[in-house]
Design an enzyme around this catalytic site. Structure first.
Site, PDB file in Angstrom:
ATOM      1  CG  HIS A 207      20.435 -30.085  44.958  1.00  0.00           C
ATOM      2  ND1 HIS A 207      21.706 -30.188  44.453  1.00  0.00           N
ATOM      3  CD2 HIS A 207      20.518 -29.303  46.054  1.00  0.00           C
ATOM      4  CE1 HIS A 207      22.522 -29.498  45.226  1.00  0.00           C
ATOM      5  NE2 HIS A 207      21.829 -28.944  46.199  1.00  0.00           N
TER       6      HIS A 207
ATOM      7  CG  ASP B 144      16.762 -24.794  51.522  1.00  0.00           C
ATOM      8  OD1 ASP B 144      17.327 -24.506  52.587  1.00  0.00           O
ATOM      9  OD2 ASP B 144      17.244 -24.568  50.405  1.00  0.00           O
TER      10      ASP B 144
END
Ligand code: CMC
Length: 427
Positions: A304, A361
């Site tokens: 991320h 996700d």
């Protein structure tokens, strides 16, 4: 502590104001840098650029903290509903009972889409990706609500319409893809139960949304509801900064979300796990492939831009996937594979050194799968969840008297001036 930063350029010293946020986040205000010095800043991918001041979401990627309007995500996931969290994001406070009732009713009574728009679905091939349908249908809403073109009026009404209708459009696009009749919303159902009804009911049989699935959907949507200045939210803000209407701005955000590096990663995770199952690739072998840069394979659902610690949303989803599957008595080998893959990655120096952890996700797809939602609808689910965040950010921008059209600069690297040559003279 000094509230200015000193910059020396070509032997001359400049003072730049320092801005401090409510959580002591610090920034150097370079708004007047070019006017003062002739220089701009270069920050490809906006790795280190604060595009706005915002009072909506606080995120500390080093500590793994996420709060909406000051309230920790863990608290909201445990106790709130998606509708209540949407109100919090949009209005800054949790609703009173009266405000909640009014907001809930508005969402209930604006859930239908214009009958003419239903015919649009017939124009798409059955193979159309639902994100393509979603983005164009959302933009088309502006044609049916011409008053939305004035962005400074009716913002609340447009927001309500969009929040309510997005799930209807999403469910209708699914029905279209499986060739089933569209199921209209039912006013007695809650926001999430209504969505499940529109997705899974058929005229042939009675359908009662499963309360565990309704709760799981509420949590999933809450976890996706905002994430400060990410790619799609920045897109919504950028488009909205030109005073384009809300439907157009959100439609652009949906397109930005679609990519596999952003919201499209939830679909890509399941496809990656499916491929591992089919090819019987072990976790260790897959991790080795990922580390080989030439192979150009990424571990989807990992890493991320902002989190350099476990994404707090992934932590909740990992636990929830286990609980929901146990409750349903489902033994999904894909969950076990995902857990093994996570373990293999988290113990590998490549991932440790780069601080790559599972993101939102990685486990969300397993839950959508357990709900019966098809893989190509996963990013649509992300969009439904992110919608209150997009709207809240757009509204905040519109209400900011200092708001300006978004317009980055560049460092030009092309040819210097040269002259046109006639086609006949070109070799
Ligand atoms: N698998 C393998 N290597 C990775 C991954 C990954 N998933 N993510 C980052 N890296 C490596 C990358 O190769 C680079 O290594 P090096 O320094 O040797 O070149 C380093 O880590 C930094 O990566 P980056 O691409 O420069 O980092 P970024 O901040 O630009 O990208 C990201 C962030 C999310 C696009 C990236 O981590 C990624 O591609 N992840 C997989 C896709 C994904 O799961 N996206 C969903 C993000 S969370 C939901 C959302 O809000 O969108």
């Amino acid at each position: 502590m000094s509230n200015t930063a000193k910059l020396t350029l070509e032997g001359k010293e400049y003072e730049l104001p320092v801005v401090v946020g409510s959580e002591n986040e610090k920034a150097i205000d370079i708004t007047r840098l070019r006017a003062q010095t002739g220089y701009i800043t270069l920050d490809t991918g906006y790795m280190n650029t604060g595009a706005t001041r915002s009072a909506i979401t606080y995120l500390d990627g080093e500590q793994g903290i996420l709060r909406y309007r000051g309230i920790p995500i863990e608290d909201l996931a445990e106790k709130s509903t998606f509708v209540e969290t949407s109100y919090l994001l949009l209005h800054g406070e949790l609703p009173t009972q009266e405000q909640w009732k009014r907001f809930s009713n508005l969402l209930t009574y604006h859930s239908m889409i214009h009958e003419d728009m239903i015919r649009f679905f017939d124009g798409y091939p059955a193979t159309a990706h639902p994100m393509a349908i979603l983005s164009s249908m959302v933009c088309s809403l502006s044609a049916y609500y011409p008053e939305s073109l004035n962005v400074f009026e009716n913002m609340d009404m447009q927001s309500t319409r969009l929040l309510s209708k997005l799930r209807t459009i999403a469910a209708f696009s699914y029905k279209k893809s499986v060739g089933q009749p569209m199921m209209y919303p039912q006013n007695h159902l809650s926001y999430c139960a209504n969505f499940l009804h529109m997705m899974f009911a058929t005229p042939a049989e009675r359908y009662e949304p499963d309360p565990d699935m309704v709760r799981a959907l509420n949590i999933l949507l809450i976890l996706h509801a905002d994430h400060e200045q990410n790619c799609s939210t920045s897109t919504v803000r950028l488009v909205g900064s030109s005073q384009a209407n809300l439907f157009a701005s959100v439609s652009a955000g949906i397109c930005a979300l679609w990519g596999p590096l952003h919201g499209g990663a939830n679909q890509a995770v399941i496809e990656m796990l499916e491929e591992m199952q089919q090819t019987k690739l072990s976790c260790k072998e897959f991790v080795s492939q990922v580390k080989d840069k030439k192979a150009k394979v990424r571990l989807m659902g990992f890493g991320h831009r902002v989190y350099k610690n476990y994404d707090p949303r992934a932590k909740i989803l990992k636990q929830m996937a286990q609980v929901i599957l146990n409750k349903k008595g489902v033994n999904d080998p894909m969950l076990q594979l995902a857990q093994e893959l996570e373990e293999a990655a988290l113990s590998d120096p490549f991932f440790i050194e780069r601080k790559l952890y599972p993101n939102v996700d990685f486990y969300s797809g397993l839950l959508y799968k357990a709900m019966g939602i098809p893989v190509n609808m996963f990013t649509v689910m992300f969009a439904i969840g992110r919608l209150p965040g997009w709207i809240a950010q757009c509204k905040e921008m519109m209400e900011d008297p200092e708001n300006k059209i978004g317009r980055p600069r560049q460092i030009y690297t092309g040819p210097t001036e040269r002259h046109y040559t006639a086609l006949a003279d070109r070799k």
